[in-house]
Design an enzyme around this catalytic site. Structure first.
Site, mmCIF file in Angstrom:
data_model
loop_
_atom_site.group_PDB
_atom_site.id
_atom_site.type_symbol
_atom_site.label_atom_id
_atom_site.label_comp_id
_atom_site.label_asym_id
_atom_site.label_seq_id
_atom_site.Cartn_x
_atom_site.Cartn_y
_atom_site.Cartn_z
ATOM 1 N N THR A 1 -10.522 7.127 11.280
ATOM 2 C CA THR A 1 -10.471 6.630 12.668
ATOM 3 C C THR A 1 -9.824 7.650 13.605
ATOM 4 O O THR A 1 -9.874 7.483 14.818
ATOM 5 C CB THR A 1 -9.722 5.287 12.757
ATOM 6 O OG1 THR A 1 -8.521 5.400 12.026
ATOM 7 C CG2 THR A 1 -10.555 4.164 12.220
ATOM 8 N N LYS B 1 0.846 -1.194 0.000
ATOM 9 C CA LYS B 1 0.000 0.000 0.000
ATOM 10 C C LYS B 1 0.877 1.238 0.000
ATOM 11 O O LYS B 1 1.818 1.331 0.790
ATOM 12 C CB LYS B 1 -0.894 0.021 1.241
ATOM 13 C CG LYS B 1 -1.773 1.273 1.327
ATOM 14 C CD LYS B 1 -2.588 1.316 2.595
ATOM 15 C CE LYS B 1 -1.881 2.001 3.735
ATOM 16 N NZ LYS B 1 -2.048 3.433 3.814
ATOM 17 N N LYS C 1 -7.393 8.373 -1.207
ATOM 18 C CA LYS C 1 -8.629 8.891 -0.592
ATOM 19 C C LYS C 1 -9.197 10.093 -1.344
ATOM 20 O O LYS C 1 -9.337 11.188 -0.781
ATOM 21 C CB LYS C 1 -8.359 9.283 0.866
ATOM 22 C CG LYS C 1 -7.871 8.137 1.744
ATOM 23 C CD LYS C 1 -7.774 8.593 3.199
ATOM 24 C CE LYS C 1 -7.303 7.519 4.144
ATOM 25 N NZ LYS C 1 -5.897 7.124 3.985
ATOM 26 N N ASP D 1 -3.600 4.361 -1.877
ATOM 27 C CA ASP D 1 -4.459 4.910 -0.819
ATOM 28 C C ASP D 1 -4.420 6.435 -0.875
ATOM 29 O O ASP D 1 -3.753 7.077 -0.055
ATOM 30 C CB ASP D 1 -3.918 4.367 0.523
ATOM 31 C CG ASP D 1 -4.683 4.844 1.732
ATOM 32 O OD1 ASP D 1 -5.830 5.308 1.578
ATOM 33 O OD2 ASP D 1 -4.135 4.741 2.843
ATOM 34 N N ASP E 1 -13.774 14.846 -4.131
ATOM 35 C CA ASP E 1 -13.911 16.062 -4.934
ATOM 36 C C ASP E 1 -15.225 15.943 -5.699
ATOM 37 O O ASP E 1 -15.990 15.003 -5.461
ATOM 38 C CB ASP E 1 -12.694 16.197 -5.878
ATOM 39 C CG ASP E 1 -12.357 17.657 -6.194
ATOM 40 O OD1 ASP E 1 -13.306 18.414 -6.518
ATOM 41 O OD2 ASP E 1 -11.176 18.032 -6.132
ATOM 42 N N ILE E 2 -15.487 16.850 -6.606
ATOM 43 C CA ILE E 2 -16.724 16.733 -7.391
ATOM 44 C C ILE E 2 -16.637 15.484 -8.272
ATOM 45 O O ILE E 2 -15.528 15.010 -8.594
ATOM 46 C CB ILE E 2 -16.998 18.001 -8.232
ATOM 47 C CG1 ILE E 2 -15.865 18.257 -9.236
ATOM 48 C CG2 ILE E 2 -17.217 19.217 -7.336
ATOM 49 C CD1 ILE E 2 -16.189 19.351 -10.247
ATOM 50 N N ARG F 1 4.351 -0.923 10.202
ATOM 51 C CA ARG F 1 5.568 -0.975 11.025
ATOM 52 C C ARG F 1 5.937 -2.338 11.597
ATOM 53 O O ARG F 1 7.142 -2.607 11.740
ATOM 54 C CB ARG F 1 5.475 0.092 12.124
ATOM 55 C CG ARG F 1 5.626 1.501 11.545
ATOM 56 C CD ARG F 1 5.082 2.559 12.460
ATOM 57 N NE ARG F 1 3.628 2.483 12.561
ATOM 58 C CZ ARG F 1 2.881 3.275 13.339
ATOM 59 N NH1 ARG F 1 3.472 4.185 14.090
ATOM 60 N NH2 ARG F 1 1.577 3.160 13.364
HETATM 61 O O1 C5P Z 1 2.404 0.950 10.684
HETATM 62 P P1 C5P Z 1 0.955 0.585 10.756
HETATM 63 O O2 C5P Z 1 0.680 -0.909 10.699
HETATM 64 O O3 C5P Z 1 0.231 1.250 11.914
HETATM 65 O O4 C5P Z 1 0.357 1.184 9.406
HETATM 66 C C1 C5P Z 1 -1.013 1.139 9.104
HETATM 67 C C2 C5P Z 1 -1.279 1.819 7.798
HETATM 68 O O5 C5P Z 1 -2.700 1.905 7.647
HETATM 69 C C3 C5P Z 1 -0.757 3.243 7.691
HETATM 70 O O6 C5P Z 1 -0.448 3.479 6.306
HETATM 71 C C4 C5P Z 1 -1.933 4.086 8.119
HETATM 72 O O7 C5P Z 1 -1.920 5.370 7.573
HETATM 73 C C5 C5P Z 1 -3.090 3.253 7.552
HETATM 74 N N1 C5P Z 1 -4.377 3.489 8.194
HETATM 75 C C6 C5P Z 1 -4.588 3.294 9.545
HETATM 76 N N2 C5P Z 1 -5.819 3.502 10.083
HETATM 77 C C7 C5P Z 1 -6.825 3.881 9.308
HETATM 78 C C8 C5P Z 1 -6.650 4.043 7.937
HETATM 79 C C9 C5P Z 1 -5.396 3.830 7.401
HETATM 80 O O8 C5P Z 1 -3.675 2.929 10.258
HETATM 81 N N3 C5P Z 1 -8.026 4.034 9.839
#
Ligand code: C5P
Length: 238
Positions: free
Chosen positions: A127, A39, A68, A66, A71-72, A218
Site C-alpha cells: 500500500t 502479528k 513476506k 508477516d 524468492d525462487i 498502535r
Molecule cells: O499501528 P498500526 O495499526 O498502523 O499497524 C498496522 C500494522 O499492519 C503494521 O505492522 C504495518 O506494518 C502493517 N501493515 C499496514 N499496511 C499494509 C500492510 C501491513 O499497516 N498495507
C-alpha cells in the site's frame, strides 16, 4: 489438500511492532483474552529470530508471521516449511513471486503443517506504492487492477487469502469469492489517533465490509492501557 485452517473467532491480531522481546511479551499478556492473535514482522524477526517467535508461540496466542517471502520457489518452500515448524498460524509471501512460487509456498505449508498447516496469505501491491511507483517498476497501473489480478492469481494457486487495505475489500471479495481470507490493516477505532495511516476504517466497518482478520497495532500497543484498548475494540465488535 487439507481443509482451510480455522481462524480464531475474535478477528483482531495485534501488530507487535517492536524489536524488544520483553515488550512484545508484555503486550501479549495485556491483550490475551481480548484478541484473536498477534502479528510479528521483519523488525521483530530480524532482532529476535526463530527463538523470539517460539517465545511468542509459547504464550499460546496464534501468531501471524508477516515476513513476506519473495524468492525462487525452492527457497520460498524451504522458508515456509521452516516457519510452519515454528508454529506460525498465518504466513505470507509476495504474490508477484508468480505461479510457481505460490504453488511451492502452498505445497510446503501442506507438507509441513499437516492438518494444522498455517494459512498461506499473499501480499499483492504494497500500500506504500502508488500508480507512479508501479509504472516505475514496469507494472501496469492502476494499482487496484494489479491488486485484484494478483489476488485472483493467489486464489487460483491455492493460497488462502491476501492482505489488503479496507478500500480493496469489495473488489477482491467480488473477484475471489466468500471463502478467500482477507487480512486488513489500516484499522482505527474512532477514539484512536490515525497516525501515518491514511485510508482508515473502524474495526466494525472493516468487519462489516467482509474482513476476516483485523491487524491493529498502535491503537492498542500505543494506548496508556493496552488491555483496556483491546477490550474496548473487542466489545465494539461483539
Ligand atoms: O499501528 P498500526 O495499526 O498502523 O499497524 C498496522 C500494522 O499492519 C503494521 O505492522 C504495518 O506494518 C502493517 N501493515 C499496514 N499496511 C499494509 C500492510 C501491513 O499497516 N498495507
Amino acid at each position: 489438500m487439507t481443509d482451510t485452517p480455522k481462524l480464531p473467532d475474535n478477528p483482531v491480531f495485534v501488530a507487535l511492532d517492536t524489536p524488544d522481546l520483553d515488550l512484545a511479551l508484555r503486550w501479549c499478556e495485556a491483550v490475551r483474552g481480548h484478541v484473536g492473535g498477534v502479528k510479528t514482522g521483519l523488525e521483530f524477526f530480524s532482532a529476535n529470530g526463530a527463538d523470539g517467535v517460539r517465545t511468542i508461540v509459547d504464550t499460546g496466542l496464534p501468531i501471524f508471521l508477516d515476513l513476506k517471502f519473495h524468492d525462487i520457489p525452492n527457497t520460498v518452500a524451504g522458508a515456509v516449511r521452516a516457519v510452519a515448524g515454528l508454529g506460525a498460524a498465518i504466513v505470507n509471501v509476495h504474490a508477484s513471486g508468480g505461479p510457481a512460487m505460490l504453488d511451492a509456498a502452498r505445497n510446503a505449508a501442506e507438507q509441513a503443517g499437516g492438518p494444522a498447516r498455517p494459512l498461506v496469505i499473499a501480499v499483492t501491491v504494497l500500500t506504500s506504492m502508488d500508480d507512479g511507483d508501479l509504472r516505475a517498476v514496469g507494472q501496469a497501473a492502476p494499482a487496484e487492477e494489479q491488486v485484484v489480478r494478483l489476488a485472483a492469481l493467489s486464489r487460483d494457486h491455492g493460497l488462502d487469502g491476501v492482505v489488503c487495505s479496507p478500500a480493496e475489500i469489495g473488489p477482491i471479495r467480488a473477484a475471489c469469492g466468500p471463502d478467500f481470507k482477507l487480512i486488513v490493516p489500516g484499522i482505527r477505532p474512532d477514539w484512536a489517533v490515525s497516525g501515518d495511516q491514511k485510508r482508515i476504517t473502524t474495526p466494525r466497518e472493516a468487519r462489516d465490509r467482509g474482513a476476516d482478520v483485523l491487524v491493529i497495532g498502535r491503537p492498542i500497543t500505543g494506548a496508556d492501557d493496552p488491555a483496556a484498548a483491546a477490550a474496548r475494540i473487542s466489545k465494539e465488535l461483539a
